[in-house]
Design an enzyme around this catalytic site. Structure first.
Site, PDB file in Angstrom:
ATOM      1  N   ASN A 150       0.804  -1.239   0.000  1.00 39.14           N
ATOM      2  CA  ASN A 150       0.000   0.000   0.000  1.00 39.14           C
ATOM      3  C   ASN A 150       0.829   1.278   0.000  1.00 39.14           C
ATOM      4  OD1 ASN A 150       0.704  -0.676   2.647  1.00 39.14           O
ATOM      5  ND2 ASN A 150      -0.978   0.505   3.474  1.00 39.14           N
ATOM      6  N   GLY A 226       1.946  -6.167   7.176  1.00 41.34           N
ATOM      7  CA  GLY A 226       1.020  -6.761   6.212  1.00 41.34           C
ATOM      8  C   GLY A 226      -0.272  -7.137   6.901  1.00 41.34           C
ATOM      9  N   THR A 228      -3.291  -9.319   8.857  1.00 37.06           N
ATOM     10  CA  THR A 228      -3.324 -10.068  10.119  1.00 37.06           C
ATOM     11  C   THR A 228      -3.231 -11.576   9.892  1.00 37.06           C
ATOM     12  OG1 THR A 228      -4.460  -8.291  11.271  1.00 37.06           O
ATOM     13  CG2 THR A 228      -4.782 -10.502  12.153  1.00 37.06           C
ATOM     14  N   THR A 230      -1.695 -13.155   7.431  1.00 40.17           N
ATOM     15  CA  THR A 230      -0.301 -13.482   7.122  1.00 40.17           C
ATOM     16  C   THR A 230       0.559 -13.373   8.385  1.00 40.17           C
ATOM     17  OG1 THR A 230      -0.706 -12.305   5.043  1.00 40.17           O
ATOM     18  CG2 THR A 230       1.531 -13.064   5.416  1.00 40.17           C
ATOM     19  N   GLU A 248       3.352  -5.610  12.242  1.00 36.34           N
ATOM     20  CA  GLU A 248       2.467  -4.455  12.042  1.00 36.34           C
ATOM     21  C   GLU A 248       1.353  -4.924  11.127  1.00 36.34           C
ATOM     22  OE1 GLU A 248       2.653  -1.739  13.592  1.00 36.34           O
ATOM     23  OE2 GLU A 248       4.636  -2.022  14.465  1.00 36.34           O
ATOM     24  N   CYS A 282      -3.319   1.621   6.176  1.00 36.29           N
ATOM     25  CA  CYS A 282      -3.746   0.870   7.360  1.00 36.29           C
ATOM     26  C   CYS A 282      -4.329   1.792   8.421  1.00 36.29           C
ATOM     27  CB  CYS A 282      -2.568   0.087   7.923  1.00 36.29           C
ATOM     28  SG  CYS A 282      -1.143   1.135   8.244  1.00 36.29           S
ATOM     29  N   GLU A 461       7.403  -0.035  16.063  1.00 37.21           N
ATOM     30  CA  GLU A 461       8.438   0.493  15.185  1.00 37.21           C
ATOM     31  C   GLU A 461       8.550   1.986  15.468  1.00 37.21           C
ATOM     32  OE1 GLU A 461       7.436  -0.745  11.201  1.00 37.21           O
ATOM     33  OE2 GLU A 461       8.115  -2.778  11.628  1.00 37.21           O
TER      34      GLU A 461
HETATM   35  P1  NDP Z   1      -0.063  -9.384   3.004  1.00 40.07           P
HETATM   36  O1  NDP Z   1      -0.089  -9.871   4.406  1.00 40.07           O
HETATM   37  O2  NDP Z   1      -0.785 -10.142   1.975  1.00 40.07           O
HETATM   38  O3  NDP Z   1       1.436  -9.260   2.489  1.00 40.07           O
HETATM   39  C1  NDP Z   1       2.439  -8.507   3.142  1.00 40.07           C
HETATM   40  C2  NDP Z   1       3.791  -9.014   2.707  1.00 40.07           C
HETATM   41  O4  NDP Z   1       3.954 -10.356   3.176  1.00 40.07           O
HETATM   42  C3  NDP Z   1       3.965  -9.078   1.191  1.00 40.07           C
HETATM   43  O5  NDP Z   1       5.304  -8.802   0.869  1.00 40.07           O
HETATM   44  C4  NDP Z   1       3.612 -10.522   0.903  1.00 40.07           C
HETATM   45  O6  NDP Z   1       4.135 -10.958  -0.302  1.00 40.07           O
HETATM   46  C5  NDP Z   1       4.249 -11.211   2.091  1.00 40.07           C
HETATM   47  N1  NDP Z   1       3.730 -12.525   2.397  1.00 40.07           N
HETATM   48  C6  NDP Z   1       2.559 -13.088   2.004  1.00 40.07           C
HETATM   49  N2  NDP Z   1       2.452 -14.344   2.497  1.00 40.07           N
HETATM   50  C7  NDP Z   1       3.580 -14.578   3.216  1.00 40.07           C
HETATM   51  C8  NDP Z   1       4.058 -15.691   3.961  1.00 40.07           C
HETATM   52  N3  NDP Z   1       3.364 -16.809   4.077  1.00 40.07           N
HETATM   53  N4  NDP Z   1       5.251 -15.582   4.580  1.00 40.07           N
HETATM   54  C9  NDP Z   1       5.959 -14.445   4.504  1.00 40.07           C
HETATM   55  N5  NDP Z   1       5.573 -13.374   3.785  1.00 40.07           N
HETATM   56  C10 NDP Z   1       4.389 -13.428   3.157  1.00 40.07           C
HETATM   57  O7  NDP Z   1      -0.544  -7.865   3.067  1.00 40.07           O
HETATM   58  P2  NDP Z   1      -0.795  -6.912   1.850  1.00 40.07           P
HETATM   59  O8  NDP Z   1       0.435  -6.784   1.036  1.00 40.07           O
HETATM   60  O9  NDP Z   1      -2.076  -7.328   1.204  1.00 40.07           O
HETATM   61  O10 NDP Z   1      -0.977  -5.509   2.596  1.00 40.07           O
HETATM   62  C11 NDP Z   1      -2.180  -5.070   3.105  1.00 40.07           C
HETATM   63  C12 NDP Z   1      -2.266  -5.343   4.598  1.00 40.07           C
HETATM   64  O11 NDP Z   1      -1.190  -4.716   5.267  1.00 40.07           O
HETATM   65  C13 NDP Z   1      -3.512  -4.768   5.199  1.00 40.07           C
HETATM   66  O12 NDP Z   1      -4.062  -5.709   6.100  1.00 40.07           O
HETATM   67  C14 NDP Z   1      -3.016  -3.562   5.977  1.00 40.07           C
HETATM   68  O13 NDP Z   1      -3.812  -3.181   7.051  1.00 40.07           O
HETATM   69  C15 NDP Z   1      -1.680  -4.029   6.414  1.00 40.07           C
HETATM   70  N6  NDP Z   1      -0.814  -2.904   6.740  1.00 40.07           N
HETATM   71  C16 NDP Z   1      -0.489  -2.670   8.049  1.00 40.07           C
HETATM   72  C17 NDP Z   1       0.277  -1.578   8.393  1.00 40.07           C
HETATM   73  C18 NDP Z   1       0.671  -1.317   9.804  1.00 40.07           C
HETATM   74  O14 NDP Z   1       1.561  -0.513  10.020  1.00 40.07           O
HETATM   75  N7  NDP Z   1       0.062  -1.956  10.798  1.00 40.07           N
HETATM   76  C19 NDP Z   1       0.747  -0.639   7.374  1.00 40.07           C
HETATM   77  C20 NDP Z   1       0.348  -0.980   6.047  1.00 40.07           C
HETATM   78  C21 NDP Z   1      -0.408  -2.079   5.744  1.00 40.07           C
HETATM   79  P3  NDP Z   1       3.213 -10.937  -1.631  1.00 40.07           P
HETATM   80  O15 NDP Z   1       2.693  -9.580  -1.786  1.00 40.07           O
HETATM   81  O16 NDP Z   1       4.166 -11.319  -2.670  1.00 40.07           O
HETATM   82  O17 NDP Z   1       2.155 -11.952  -1.369  1.00 40.07           O
END
Ligand code: NDP
Length: 480
Positions: A150, A226, A228, A230, A248, A282, A461
């Protein structure tokens, strides 16, 4: 068509498998580059490079590490336009937003930790005449950093900068959905002369590359941002390996509006906190609770302002709402709008794809959507949608507002609008969230600890907390 490369041991490299994935431009729906479909072999190469670089980098004087980080910061600044355009093409966000938020903030991350490390102190404790204790802060080792799509460069560098400043070497994975700015960062690191192996960037799928980083037996620390689901999966692998973990995760943030607020300021900011970055921040406030006395007025004004938002080509100066990041995410958001209808919600505006023509006709655009009439505990109001969709709900008392605001599994951020100082502090005190904004949104001093409670994550963080995370305290006690 451009082939993005991994950045391993200081060199741009092809994936071991020589396989590539399509990289889609969300504003057109077309493939515009290819990214390495890396796997555990690439992660192993990256780990070996990081391992080799660690002994020297970890004892490189902090002044020198600082110089590298500041050089990278200035290169990001010098490439602002190019990076902003790349991020917009990759992610679908308006170029203007990338120019004023994402890219400057990525530079600020390097600047902040490049200077912060110079002032990072450890402690000594004297036990009167019997002993002196001191605490060394030593870099943990090779850090694994995984970030989402994002705010691609912003969140990627939010992890990498403190890790490098603290003396860790890094194996990092950006989201496969938005790899371009991480690739451009690797070019800038080469230009900055960052020693080989200090930062390694492996592109590819979460299930392969992300999983290989998380399960790697010699990577002792994972910093993840990413979703929750994941995060839960990562914790289940990393926790039994006793890895240091920062998660996060998702949010479903409340925006609580009292009748005594500064109405115009609230309205303008609420438009931003609802729809900035297509609602894919987020920290966006996706559940809006409005005191009954002003609910009807708010509804009319908010819907009118939402309808004014220009949706379309992210490169246009006037565009406020660009494209959704990917087709699957576009479909997920639309499915939630349908769910809201079945749960009894009324769509007041938006609620459907935004039709485009020409080059953009296959892009993923959704009209900013406002829904009312839902109960606070229905799925639409409990699950993270992460798109340009908000719900509005009236409340009568402060207690009722707090009960609804705190009713989800999440606890990342919250927003409160009131001119009553005592009420503002009281409500902030009772909101269960990692951050509470009063009469503002998204303002943040980088020195403050950042993170969520409940299912929004563990660990913090930002500030010196991040330097604490990437270092280990070692206590030494000398008998006098
Ligand atoms: P995901 O959880 O789908 O992915 C995050 C990262 O993890 C990506 O690089 C993804 O790779 C990778 N990933 C996916 N599966 C695995 C696994 N099994 N093991 C290790 N890494 C993995 O999130 P999104 O990218 O869809 O992002 C959106 C989410 O992030 C929303 O829920 C949002 O709220 C949250 N977010 C939280 C923030 C915070 O500070 N709390 C800030 C910004 C976003 P790939 O994309 O290649 O699948």
């Amino acid at each position: 068509m451009q082939h993005i490369k991994n950045y391993i041991n200081g060199v741009l490299t092809e994936p071991v498998s020589k396989k590539y994935l399509d990289n889609f431009c969300p504003s057109t729906g077309k493939v515009y580059s290819h990214i390495p479909d890396s796997d555990e072999n690439d992660v192993e190469l990256a780990y070996q490079a990081a391992k080799q670089a660690f002994p020297e980098w970890s004892v490189t004087p902090k002044e020198k590490r600082s110089q590298y980080l500041l050089k990278i910061a200035s290169l990001i600044e010098a490439n602002l336009d190019r990076l902003a355009l790349a991020e917009s093409i990759d992610n679908g966000k308006p170029v203007k937003l990338a120019k004023v938020v994402d890219i400057p903030r990525a530079a600020a991350n390097f600047h902040f930790y490049g200077t912060g490390i110079l002032h990072y102190a450890s402690h000594a404790h004297a036990m009167e005449n019997s002993a002196i204790n001191y605490t060394l802060r030593q870099p943990v080792g090779v850090a694994g950093c995984i970030s989402p799509w994002n705010l691609p460069l912003y969140l990627f560098t939010w992890k990498i900068a403190p890790a490098l400043a603290a003396g860790c070497t890094v194996v990092a994975k950006p989201s496969e959905v938005t790899p371009m700015t991480a690739f451009l960062l690797s070019e800038l690191c080469i230009e900055a002369g960052l020693p080989a192996g200090v930062l390694n960037i492996v592109h590819g799928l979460g299930a392969k590359v992300g999983n290989a980083i998380v399960s790697h037996k010699n990577i002792p620390l994972i910093s993840f941002t990413g979703g929750t689901v994941t995060g839960k999966q990562i914790a289940s692998i990393a926790a039994p390996m006793f890895k240091k973990l920062s998660l996060e995760l998702g949010g479903k943030n409340p925006n609580v509006i009292f009748a005594d607020c500064d109405y115009e300021k609230m309205l303008t900011t609420t438009i931003n906190s609802s729809f900035s970055n297509q609602g894919q921040i987020c920290l966006c406030g996706s559940r809006i609770f409005v005191e009954k006395k002003i609910y009807d007025k708010f509804k009319k004004d908010f819907v009118a302002k939402t309808k004014e938002l220009v949706v379309g080509d992210p490169s246009h100066e006037k565009t406020k709402v660009g494209a959704i990041v990917s087709k699957p995410h576009f479909e997920k958001i639309l499915s939630y709008i349908e769910l809201a209808k079945t749960e009894g919600g009324t769509v007041l505006c938006g609620g459907k794809p935004h039709g485009m023509t020409g080059d953009f006709k296959d892009g993923y655009y959704i009209e900013p959507t406002v829904i009312e009439g839902l109960s606070y505990d229905c799925r639409t109001n409990q699950e993270e949608i992460f798109g340009p969709v908000v719900t509005i709900t009236p409340f009568e008392t402060e207690e009722e507002a707090l009960m609804m605001a705190n009713s989800t599994i999440y606890g990342l951020a919250s927003i409160v609008w009131t001119q009553d100082l005592t009420k503002a502090h009281r409500v902030a005190n009772h909101l269960h969230a990692g951050i509470v904004w009063i009469n503002c949104w998204l303002l943040r001093d980088l020195r403050t600890p950042f993170g969520g409670v409940k299912a929004s994550g563990v660990g913090r963080e930002g500030g010196f907390e991040a330097l604490d995370f990437f270092t280990e305290p070692k206590n030494v006690c000398i008998k006098l």
